[in-house]
Design a protein around this motif. Structure first.
Motif, PDB file in Angstrom:
ATOM      1  N   GLU A 124       0.824  -1.212   0.000  1.00  0.00           N
ATOM      2  CA  GLU A 124       0.000   0.000   0.000  1.00  0.00           C
ATOM      3  C   GLU A 124       0.860   1.265   0.000  1.00  0.00           C
ATOM      4  N   ILE A 125       1.989   1.194   0.662  1.00  0.00           N
ATOM      5  CA  ILE A 125       2.869   2.361   0.666  1.00  0.00           C
ATOM      6  C   ILE A 125       4.236   2.035   0.056  1.00  0.00           C
ATOM      7  N   ASP A 126       4.202   1.069  -0.874  1.00  0.00           N
ATOM      8  CA  ASP A 126       5.381   0.761  -1.675  1.00  0.00           C
ATOM      9  C   ASP A 126       6.623   0.451  -0.837  1.00  0.00           C
ATOM     10  N   LYS A 127       6.462  -0.427   0.123  1.00  0.00           N
ATOM     11  CA  LYS A 127       7.617  -0.845   0.933  1.00  0.00           C
ATOM     12  C   LYS A 127       7.885  -2.329   0.701  1.00  0.00           C
ATOM     13  N   GLY A 128       9.156  -2.648   0.604  1.00  0.00           N
ATOM     14  CA  GLY A 128       9.524  -4.040   0.391  1.00  0.00           C
ATOM     15  C   GLY A 128       9.056  -4.543  -0.959  1.00  0.00           C
ATOM     16  N   GLY A 129       8.982  -5.847  -1.108  1.00  0.00           N
ATOM     17  CA  GLY A 129       8.568  -6.390  -2.396  1.00  0.00           C
ATOM     18  C   GLY A 129       8.009  -7.795  -2.258  1.00  0.00           C
ATOM     19  N   LEU A 130       7.113  -8.100  -3.167  1.00  0.00           N
ATOM     20  CA  LEU A 130       6.561  -9.451  -3.256  1.00  0.00           C
ATOM     21  C   LEU A 130       7.070 -10.023  -4.559  1.00  0.00           C
ATOM     22  N   VAL A 131       7.746 -11.147  -4.507  1.00  0.00           N
ATOM     23  CA  VAL A 131       8.383 -11.643  -5.722  1.00  0.00           C
ATOM     24  C   VAL A 131       8.134 -13.138  -5.917  1.00  0.00           C
ATOM     25  N   VAL A 132       7.826 -13.480  -7.155  1.00  0.00           N
ATOM     26  CA  VAL A 132       7.768 -14.892  -7.520  1.00  0.00           C
ATOM     27  C   VAL A 132       9.156 -15.252  -8.021  1.00  0.00           C
ATOM     28  N   GLU A 133       9.905 -15.964  -7.193  1.00  0.00           N
ATOM     29  CA  GLU A 133      11.277 -16.313  -7.587  1.00  0.00           C
ATOM     30  C   GLU A 133      11.243 -17.307  -8.741  1.00  0.00           C
ATOM     31  N   TYR A 134      10.364 -18.276  -8.627  1.00  0.00           N
ATOM     32  CA  TYR A 134      10.125 -19.170  -9.763  1.00  0.00           C
ATOM     33  C   TYR A 134       8.715 -19.734  -9.673  1.00  0.00           C
ATOM     34  N   ALA A 135       8.189 -20.022 -10.812  1.00  0.00           N
ATOM     35  CA  ALA A 135       6.862 -20.660 -10.904  1.00  0.00           C
ATOM     36  C   ALA A 135       6.862 -21.400 -12.230  1.00  0.00           C
ATOM     37  N   PHE A 136       6.974 -22.712 -12.152  1.00  0.00           N
ATOM     38  CA  PHE A 136       7.090 -23.463 -13.405  1.00  0.00           C
ATOM     39  C   PHE A 136       6.418 -24.827 -13.304  1.00  0.00           C
ATOM     40  N   ALA A 137       6.191 -25.405 -14.463  1.00  0.00           N
ATOM     41  CA  ALA A 137       5.705 -26.781 -14.544  1.00  0.00           C
ATOM     42  C   ALA A 137       6.817 -27.622 -15.153  1.00  0.00           C
ATOM     43  N   GLU A 138       6.986 -28.810 -14.610  1.00  0.00           N
ATOM     44  CA  GLU A 138       8.063 -29.678 -15.112  1.00  0.00           C
ATOM     45  C   GLU A 138       7.483 -31.039 -15.446  1.00  0.00           C
ATOM     46  N   TYR A 139       7.812 -31.536 -16.623  1.00  0.00           N
ATOM     47  CA  TYR A 139       7.343 -32.865 -17.027  1.00  0.00           C
ATOM     48  C   TYR A 139       8.543 -33.786 -17.186  1.00  0.00           C
ATOM     49  N   ALA A 140       8.522 -34.899 -16.467  1.00  0.00           N
ATOM     50  CA  ALA A 140       9.657 -35.826 -16.493  1.00  0.00           C
ATOM     51  C   ALA A 140       9.389 -36.948 -17.484  1.00  0.00           C
ATOM     52  N   LYS A 151       8.605 -19.358 -15.250  1.00  0.00           N
ATOM     53  CA  LYS A 151       9.643 -18.443 -14.775  1.00  0.00           C
ATOM     54  C   LYS A 151      10.600 -19.232 -13.888  1.00  0.00           C
ATOM     55  N   MET A 152      11.891 -19.064 -14.159  1.00  0.00           N
ATOM     56  CA  MET A 152      12.895 -19.859 -13.432  1.00  0.00           C
ATOM     57  C   MET A 152      14.068 -18.977 -13.040  1.00  0.00           C
ATOM     58  N   PHE A 153      14.829 -19.437 -12.062  1.00  0.00           N
ATOM     59  CA  PHE A 153      16.132 -18.838 -11.821  1.00  0.00           C
ATOM     60  C   PHE A 153      17.018 -19.191 -13.015  1.00  0.00           C
ATOM     61  N   VAL A 154      17.861 -18.255 -13.429  1.00  0.00           N
ATOM     62  CA  VAL A 154      18.810 -18.581 -14.490  1.00  0.00           C
ATOM     63  C   VAL A 154      19.857 -19.530 -13.898  1.00  0.00           C
ATOM     64  N   PRO A 155      19.984 -20.739 -14.442  1.00  0.00           N
ATOM     65  CA  PRO A 155      20.852 -21.752 -13.825  1.00  0.00           C
ATOM     66  C   PRO A 155      22.320 -21.529 -14.177  1.00  0.00           C
ATOM     67  N   PHE A 156      22.915 -20.526 -13.578  1.00  0.00           N
ATOM     68  CA  PHE A 156      24.315 -20.203 -13.871  1.00  0.00           C
ATOM     69  C   PHE A 156      25.111 -20.245 -12.567  1.00  0.00           C
ATOM     70  N   GLY A 157      26.159 -21.049 -12.547  1.00  0.00           N
ATOM     71  CA  GLY A 157      27.081 -21.066 -11.413  1.00  0.00           C
ATOM     72  C   GLY A 157      26.496 -21.677 -10.150  1.00  0.00           C
ATOM     73  N   ILE A 158      27.165 -21.361  -9.033  1.00  0.00           N
ATOM     74  CA  ILE A 158      26.786 -21.976  -7.751  1.00  0.00           C
ATOM     75  C   ILE A 158      25.618 -21.250  -7.096  1.00  0.00           C
ATOM     76  N   TYR A 159      25.622 -19.914  -7.145  1.00  0.00           N
ATOM     77  CA  TYR A 159      24.787 -19.157  -6.218  1.00  0.00           C
ATOM     78  C   TYR A 159      23.455 -18.648  -6.751  1.00  0.00           C
ATOM     79  N   ASN A 160      23.332 -18.427  -8.049  1.00  0.00           N
ATOM     80  CA  ASN A 160      22.134 -17.702  -8.493  1.00  0.00           C
ATOM     81  C   ASN A 160      20.829 -18.401  -8.115  1.00  0.00           C
ATOM     82  N   GLU A 161      20.810 -19.708  -8.233  1.00  0.00           N
ATOM     83  CA  GLU A 161      19.558 -20.424  -7.953  1.00  0.00           C
ATOM     84  C   GLU A 161      19.234 -20.502  -6.458  1.00  0.00           C
ATOM     85  N   ILE A 162      20.220 -20.163  -5.615  1.00  0.00           N
ATOM     86  CA  ILE A 162      19.955 -20.214  -4.167  1.00  0.00           C
ATOM     87  C   ILE A 162      20.164 -18.845  -3.520  1.00  0.00           C
TER      88      ILE A 162
END
Lengths: 438, 141
Positions: A124-140, A151-162
């Motif tokens: 309401e007063i534009d503080k902080g943030g609400l974020v969808v870090e990832y939201a995806f469907a996966e078929y094995a 939407k996914m984390f870009v899978p690069f290196g050790i840290y980005n996905e965590i």
């Protein structure tokens, strides 16, 4: 339910009225009975559904609360634009509370979502943030071949996905030299990251064995990053691309031994920027001099190497190195439409940069306390001399309870005089956090 | 008197059972375990073997009450200490690569879960014969 029989209302009225009301009562009773049965049926069905739904759903999450304070360095000079300044006052930061959902509607389909409430979200007063870090469907299809969309984390290196999941790494925050170029440089081009945090697109991923040793891979294509346009607006790359070129990311990780994992990552992307100004001989647009349109786009190529090695049951070493180029092409046009189409290449420059981090860790005191020392370095433009940033980060991580960590560290930043952001200013910050994963 | 003998026999079997192996894997898919081959068990417990041969989703669990034995199992079959195994899954879950194994403090609860959950495989540090009655399981030696 209203009981008409006992109602004073009925007793006080005439027999004729009573007959009519009796008819109404019977009709209503019948209706109510039907509604009641329906409600009972729905409740029962929803209970069954809920129990099935519950069995196929897993909820996890994590929490992080931080405190930081500058303890050594010039209070004024360390306050830089564009983020990354140390906290001179000492502040608590309700960093994040994330919920991670996994739904398994069928044996082969998984839906995953991480939704985060950052810095005390208050929209309401534009503080902080609400974020969808990832939201995806996966078929094995198989272990070797799975397909993801969303939407996914870009899978690069050790840290980005965590990077948001603070309980999953030892130190307070992920290393900036490889993950936050905008904390290293203020130059419009140098500050572009080796890779963005997220991407919306498709991915194939899987795991298997090579020479009897396990590996996993992921290849992702997404819209790529969108930059600010001339009006200062930034488009939504999770909805619409701003050019025909798609971004590609790939990563493979391989375990030569059970204790040692190595990996390599790759990212390519084209970022478009449309702006007004005069194009200088150095290939940089001077926005104050002219009102012609220039289409600028940069081609990003980033290569990463990573290694995590459990040397003994208590000593480990993790390291990541990223080298990248950012090739900027600029073209001159008279209208924005032409610029948006981006027809002719006019001028260009290529920025070469690197960043790396290396961190030994030592688990002491049984299995609760981990000592660590991270060294990280970045050169946002190799051609420029005296432009590097170096970070020394000793700390301790105490697991107070299962997945509940207290982290205390010193964050010492040493910079060189030609660095556009820090201009040779050094400082040390005290950082601490409480993080919890469940 | 008869009951006392029965109880003594069960207790004896329980002790023998517990001492003679590294634990038990309870699952209806013992045929898919390749005779307890380390590589297959490693893949299952690290989340890289996700569907059984009939396509059913693999659901992993383990009992953590006997920490020493669990430690031994995970070191042997995944190469990780129990602490590192838990860290491995924390990273995997939060980065969107799957759901973590279910952790049980109680063997009875774990066996009930295994019996009632299709596709499940649960590691038990020890279990009595009566507890496993009617279940398929693999002894780890």
């Amino acid at each position: 339910m209203i009981r008409f029989k006992d109602s004073l209302f009925l007793r006080k009225h005439s027999p004729i009225r009573l007959i009519n009301l009796t008819v109404i009562y019977h009709t209503l009773t019948k209706e109510i009975s039907l509604v009641r049965k329906l409600i009972l049926l729905l409740s029962f069905a929803s209970l069954i559904f809920a129990s099935e739904w519950y069995k196929k759903t897993t909820i996890n999450g994590y929490f992080s609360h931080e405190f930081e304070r500058l303890i050594d360095g010039d209070k004024k000079k360390t306050q830089v634009s564009g983020g990354g300044s140390p906290d001179t006052l000492g502040s608590y930061d309700a960093d994040s509370f994330d919920l991670v959902f996994n739904f398994q509607p069928t044996d082969r389909v998984r839906m995953a979502m991480d939704i985060g409430f950052e810095h005390g979200t208050y929209s309401e007063i534009d503080k902080g943030g609400l974020v969808v870090e990832y939201a995806f469907a996966e078929y094995a299809i198989s272990d070797l071949f799975k397909i993801r969309a969303g939407k996914m984390f870009v899978p690069f290196g050790i840290y980005n996905e965590i990077h948001t999941a603070k309980p999953s790494f030892v130190q307070v925050k992920e290393p900036t030299p490889t993950n936050k170029m905008y904390f290293i440089s203020n130059d419009d081009y140098e500050m572009i990251g080796f890779f963005p945090r997220w991407g919306a697109g498709l991915a194939v991923l899987g795991n298997g064995h090579i020479a009897d040793k396990p590996f996993d891979y992921i290849i992702m294509t997404d819209n790529g990053e969108r930059e600010y346009d001339e009006s200062g607006k930034r488009g939504n790359e999770f909805d619409k691309d701003d050019n025909e070129e798609k971004a590609y990311t790939a990563r493979i990780r391989y375990n030569p031994t059970r204790d040692w994992q190595i990996g390599a990552s790759f990212r390519t992307d084209r970022i478009g920027i449309y702006e007004k100004g005069k194009l200088g001989d150095d290939g940089i647009v001077d926005k104050s001099k002219d009102k012609q349109y220039y289409a600028t786009h940069g081609d990003i190529l980033s290569y990463g190497l990573q290694s995590t090695w459990n040397i003994t049951d208590t000593v480990a070493l993790e390291a990541e190195y990223i080298y990248g180029t950012y090739k900027i092409k600029e073209a001159k046009y008279t209208t924005k439409n032409e610029a948006t189409l981006g027809i002719d290449e006019f001028k260009g420059q290529t920025i070469k940069r690197y960043g790396y981090s290396i961190m030994p860790t030592w688990l002491v005191d049984g299995d609760k306390t981990t000592l660590y020392f991270m060294y990280a370095e970045a050169d946002p433009n190799i051609k420029k001399s005296q432009n590097k940033v170096r970070i020394y980060q000793p700390g301790v991580n105490i697991e107070l309870d299962t997945q509940f960590h207290l982290k205390l560290e010193l964050y010492n930043v040493q910079t060189e005089k030609n660095n556009t952001k820090w201009k040779g200013v050094d400082y040390t910050e005290f950082r601490s956090s409480l993080s919890f994963g469940f | 008197m008869k009951n006392i003998f029965k109880s003594l026999l069960i207790s004896f079997l329980f002790v023998v059972f517990a001492e003679a192996n590294q634990g038990v894997l309870i699952t209806n898919y013992t045929d898919d375990l390749n005779g307890g081959q380390t590589k297959r068990i490693e893949s299952i417990f690290l989340g890289s073997f996700s569907n059984w041969s009939d396509g059913t989703k693999v659901i992993v669990g383990y009992v953590s009450s006997d920490q020493a034995k669990a430690e031994e199992f995970f070191k042997e079959y995944t190469g990780y200490t129990l602490k590192r195994y838990q860290k491995y899954w924390v990273k995997r879950v939060f980065s969107g690569y799957g759901t973590a194994p279910k952790i049980f403090k109680d063997t009875k609860e774990a066996v009930e879960f295994a019996k009632s959950t299709p596709g499940s495989i649960v590691y038990l540090p020890e279990a009595s014969v009566t507890m496993l009655e009617g279940s398929s399981y693999l002894l780890l030696r």
